[in-house]
Motif scaffolding. Structure first.
Motif, PDB file in Angstrom:
ATOM      1  N   TYR A 258      58.080  63.634  71.401  1.00 27.69           N
ATOM      2  CA  TYR A 258      59.298  64.297  71.722  1.00 27.69           C
ATOM      3  C   TYR A 258      59.347  65.341  73.061  1.00 27.69           C
ATOM      4  O   TYR A 258      60.329  65.601  73.608  1.00 27.69           O
ATOM      5  CB  TYR A 258      60.242  64.871  70.484  1.00 27.69           C
ATOM      6  CG  TYR A 258      60.440  63.875  69.472  1.00 27.69           C
ATOM      7  CD1 TYR A 258      61.475  62.617  69.604  1.00 27.69           C
ATOM      8  CD2 TYR A 258      59.860  63.791  68.389  1.00 27.69           C
ATOM      9  CE1 TYR A 258      61.775  61.796  68.739  1.00 27.69           C
ATOM     10  CE2 TYR A 258      59.971  62.708  67.278  1.00 27.69           C
ATOM     11  CZ  TYR A 258      60.983  61.725  67.608  1.00 27.69           C
ATOM     12  OH  TYR A 258      61.069  60.868  66.580  1.00 27.69           O
ATOM     13  N   GLY A 259      58.198  65.227  73.451  1.00 26.42           N
ATOM     14  CA  GLY A 259      57.891  66.704  74.572  1.00 26.42           C
ATOM     15  C   GLY A 259      58.388  68.018  74.407  1.00 26.42           C
ATOM     16  O   GLY A 259      58.844  68.696  75.132  1.00 26.42           O
ATOM     17  N   TYR A 260      58.442  68.230  72.971  1.00 28.04           N
ATOM     18  CA  TYR A 260      58.887  69.738  72.764  1.00 28.04           C
ATOM     19  C   TYR A 260      57.636  70.484  72.772  1.00 28.04           C
ATOM     20  O   TYR A 260      56.602  70.263  72.988  1.00 28.04           O
ATOM     21  CB  TYR A 260      58.971  69.693  71.186  1.00 28.04           C
ATOM     22  CG  TYR A 260      60.367  69.159  70.538  1.00 28.04           C
ATOM     23  CD1 TYR A 260      61.018  68.443  71.375  1.00 28.04           C
ATOM     24  CD2 TYR A 260      61.031  69.883  69.445  1.00 28.04           C
ATOM     25  CE1 TYR A 260      62.233  67.857  70.768  1.00 28.04           C
ATOM     26  CE2 TYR A 260      62.305  69.311  68.960  1.00 28.04           C
ATOM     27  CZ  TYR A 260      63.084  68.380  69.850  1.00 28.04           C
ATOM     28  OH  TYR A 260      64.047  67.899  69.311  1.00 28.04           O
ATOM     29  N   LYS A 261      58.137  72.033  72.931  1.00 27.46           N
ATOM     30  CA  LYS A 261      56.945  72.976  73.204  1.00 27.46           C
ATOM     31  C   LYS A 261      56.391  73.228  71.874  1.00 27.46           C
ATOM     32  O   LYS A 261      57.168  73.572  70.952  1.00 27.46           O
ATOM     33  CB  LYS A 261      57.755  74.049  73.921  1.00 27.46           C
ATOM     34  CG  LYS A 261      56.728  75.262  74.009  1.00 27.46           C
ATOM     35  CD  LYS A 261      55.589  75.251  74.860  1.00 27.46           C
ATOM     36  CE  LYS A 261      54.889  76.423  74.990  1.00 27.46           C
ATOM     37  NZ  LYS A 261      53.395  76.336  74.834  1.00 27.46           N
TER      38      LYS A 261
ATOM     39  N   ASN B  99      67.604  64.717  68.578  1.00 27.70           N
ATOM     40  CA  ASN B  99      67.178  64.625  70.160  1.00 27.70           C
ATOM     41  C   ASN B  99      68.628  63.870  70.666  1.00 27.70           C
ATOM     42  O   ASN B  99      69.129  64.110  71.616  1.00 27.70           O
ATOM     43  CB  ASN B  99      66.179  63.686  70.304  1.00 27.70           C
ATOM     44  CG  ASN B  99      64.972  64.473  70.247  1.00 27.70           C
ATOM     45  OD1 ASN B  99      64.978  65.697  70.595  1.00 27.70           O
ATOM     46  ND2 ASN B  99      63.778  64.001  69.766  1.00 27.70           N
TER      47      ASN B  99
ATOM     48  N   HIS C 227      71.563  66.852  69.288  1.00 30.73           N
ATOM     49  CA  HIS C 227      71.348  68.067  69.181  1.00 30.73           C
ATOM     50  C   HIS C 227      72.272  68.697  68.746  1.00 30.73           C
ATOM     51  O   HIS C 227      73.239  69.732  69.151  1.00 30.73           O
ATOM     52  CB  HIS C 227      71.106  68.632  70.613  1.00 30.73           C
ATOM     53  CG  HIS C 227      70.713  70.223  70.593  1.00 30.73           C
ATOM     54  ND1 HIS C 227      71.340  70.884  71.325  1.00 30.73           N
ATOM     55  CD2 HIS C 227      69.904  70.629  69.687  1.00 30.73           C
ATOM     56  CE1 HIS C 227      70.804  72.292  70.868  1.00 30.73           C
ATOM     57  NE2 HIS C 227      69.991  72.189  70.115  1.00 30.73           N
TER      58      HIS C 227
ATOM     59  N   GLY D 278      62.659  72.562  81.996  1.00 31.59           N
ATOM     60  CA  GLY D 278      62.582  71.295  81.372  1.00 31.59           C
ATOM     61  C   GLY D 278      61.999  71.219  80.092  1.00 31.59           C
ATOM     62  O   GLY D 278      61.545  70.284  79.490  1.00 31.59           O
ATOM     63  N   LEU D 279      62.479  72.385  79.357  1.00 30.62           N
ATOM     64  CA  LEU D 279      62.141  72.568  77.866  1.00 30.62           C
ATOM     65  C   LEU D 279      63.155  71.550  77.226  1.00 30.62           C
ATOM     66  O   LEU D 279      64.235  71.582  77.280  1.00 30.62           O
ATOM     67  CB  LEU D 279      62.415  73.902  77.501  1.00 30.62           C
ATOM     68  CG  LEU D 279      62.017  74.255  76.058  1.00 30.62           C
ATOM     69  CD1 LEU D 279      60.491  74.010  75.871  1.00 30.62           C
ATOM     70  CD2 LEU D 279      62.392  75.779  75.498  1.00 30.62           C
ATOM     71  N   ARG D 280      62.500  70.602  76.422  1.00 31.20           N
ATOM     72  CA  ARG D 280      63.295  69.626  75.621  1.00 31.20           C
ATOM     73  C   ARG D 280      63.689  70.030  74.443  1.00 31.20           C
ATOM     74  O   ARG D 280      64.495  69.499  73.519  1.00 31.20           O
ATOM     75  CB  ARG D 280      62.548  68.285  75.480  1.00 31.20           C
ATOM     76  CG  ARG D 280      62.341  67.871  76.852  1.00 31.20           C
ATOM     77  CD  ARG D 280      61.723  66.438  77.102  1.00 31.20           C
ATOM     78  NE  ARG D 280      62.473  65.509  76.370  1.00 31.20           N
ATOM     79  CZ  ARG D 280      62.379  64.225  76.122  1.00 31.20           C
ATOM     80  NH1 ARG D 280      61.035  63.878  76.327  1.00 31.20           N
ATOM     81  NH2 ARG D 280      63.400  63.198  75.869  1.00 31.20           N
ATOM     82  N   GLY D 281      62.822  70.990  73.832  1.00 28.18           N
ATOM     83  CA  GLY D 281      62.984  71.662  72.306  1.00 28.18           C
ATOM     84  C   GLY D 281      61.710  72.110  71.992  1.00 28.18           C
ATOM     85  O   GLY D 281      60.962  72.086  72.905  1.00 28.18           O
TER      86      GLY D 281
ATOM     87  N   VAL E 242      68.388  74.329  73.115  1.00 23.80           N
ATOM     88  CA  VAL E 242      67.584  73.331  72.817  1.00 23.80           C
ATOM     89  C   VAL E 242      67.265  73.026  71.317  1.00 23.80           C
ATOM     90  O   VAL E 242      67.623  74.101  70.687  1.00 23.80           O
ATOM     91  CB  VAL E 242      66.213  73.254  73.727  1.00 23.80           C
ATOM     92  CG1 VAL E 242      66.229  73.258  75.229  1.00 23.80           C
ATOM     93  CG2 VAL E 242      65.470  74.603  73.229  1.00 23.80           C
TER      94      VAL E 242
END
Length: 188
Positions: free
Chosen positions: A27-30, A177, A180, A81-84, A3
């Protein structure tokens, strides 16, 4: 993990956490806030927290290698579900960069926020926080890291409004995104 990885670096009160939170929201990143992990361990008085408190009370930074098991645990707990992810405030030197690259992976983008000492002092005083490091001292420590990752680094003026800073970052985040990959255009 395959990711996107973004490092947000900057001196004290440069807007790192604000920018990291904007990236997370858009972006929904952690958000990996290593300082928050350290603070949590100290506040909950864990055995690691006691070690960290001793280091911090002596005016030192907790070595990243000491915190990495906790960082990895947090990353693994959010693996599905990790997007980045965006690493907030690290690396602070070349040793940290080596630890992050070895244990987490090579960054797709490094965002380096620079602020003047006046901004640091103003922002810290509004938070009633003590300035722990000067802008000049911070830059001396991170210059080798910025040189090493120059092709992936956006150097941004962090003295500006947080929204303006985020607008500068968005084009490269969109490319990361979409593809990648390392195909970013460093324009600042």
């Amino acid at each position: 993990m395959n990711v996107p990885i973004v490092w947000v670096m900057g001196g004290p009160s440069s807007g790192k956490t604000t920018l990291a939170q904007s990236i997370v929201e858009k972006y929904g990143y952690k958000h990996v806030d290593i300082n928050a992990i350290i603070d949590h361990e100290i506040e909950t008085d864990t055995p690691k927290g006691k070690q960290f408190a001793e280091v911090v009370n002596n005016g030192q930074l907790v070595p990243l290698a000491e915190v990495m098991p906790l960082v990895e645990q947090e990353l693994m707990s959010n693996k599905s579900g990790l997007r980045g992810f965006v690493i907030d405030g690290y690396p602070t030197n070349q040793a940290d960069a080596a630890v992050l690259e070895q244990q987490v992976g090579t960054p797709d983008l490094v965002i380096a926020l620079s602020v003047g000492q006046e901004t640091i002092d103003t922002r810290r005083s509004s938070l009633n926080a003590r300035t722990s490091i000067t802008a000049q001292a911070y830059m001396k420590n991170v210059k080798p890291v910025l040189d090493q990752y120059a092709a992936k680094t956006m150097q941004i003026d962090g003295d500006r409004d947080a929204n303006a800073v985020f607008e500068d970052v968005k084009p490269n985040m969109e490319i990361i995104n979409k593809n990648h990959g390392p195909k970013i255009s460093i324009g600042r």
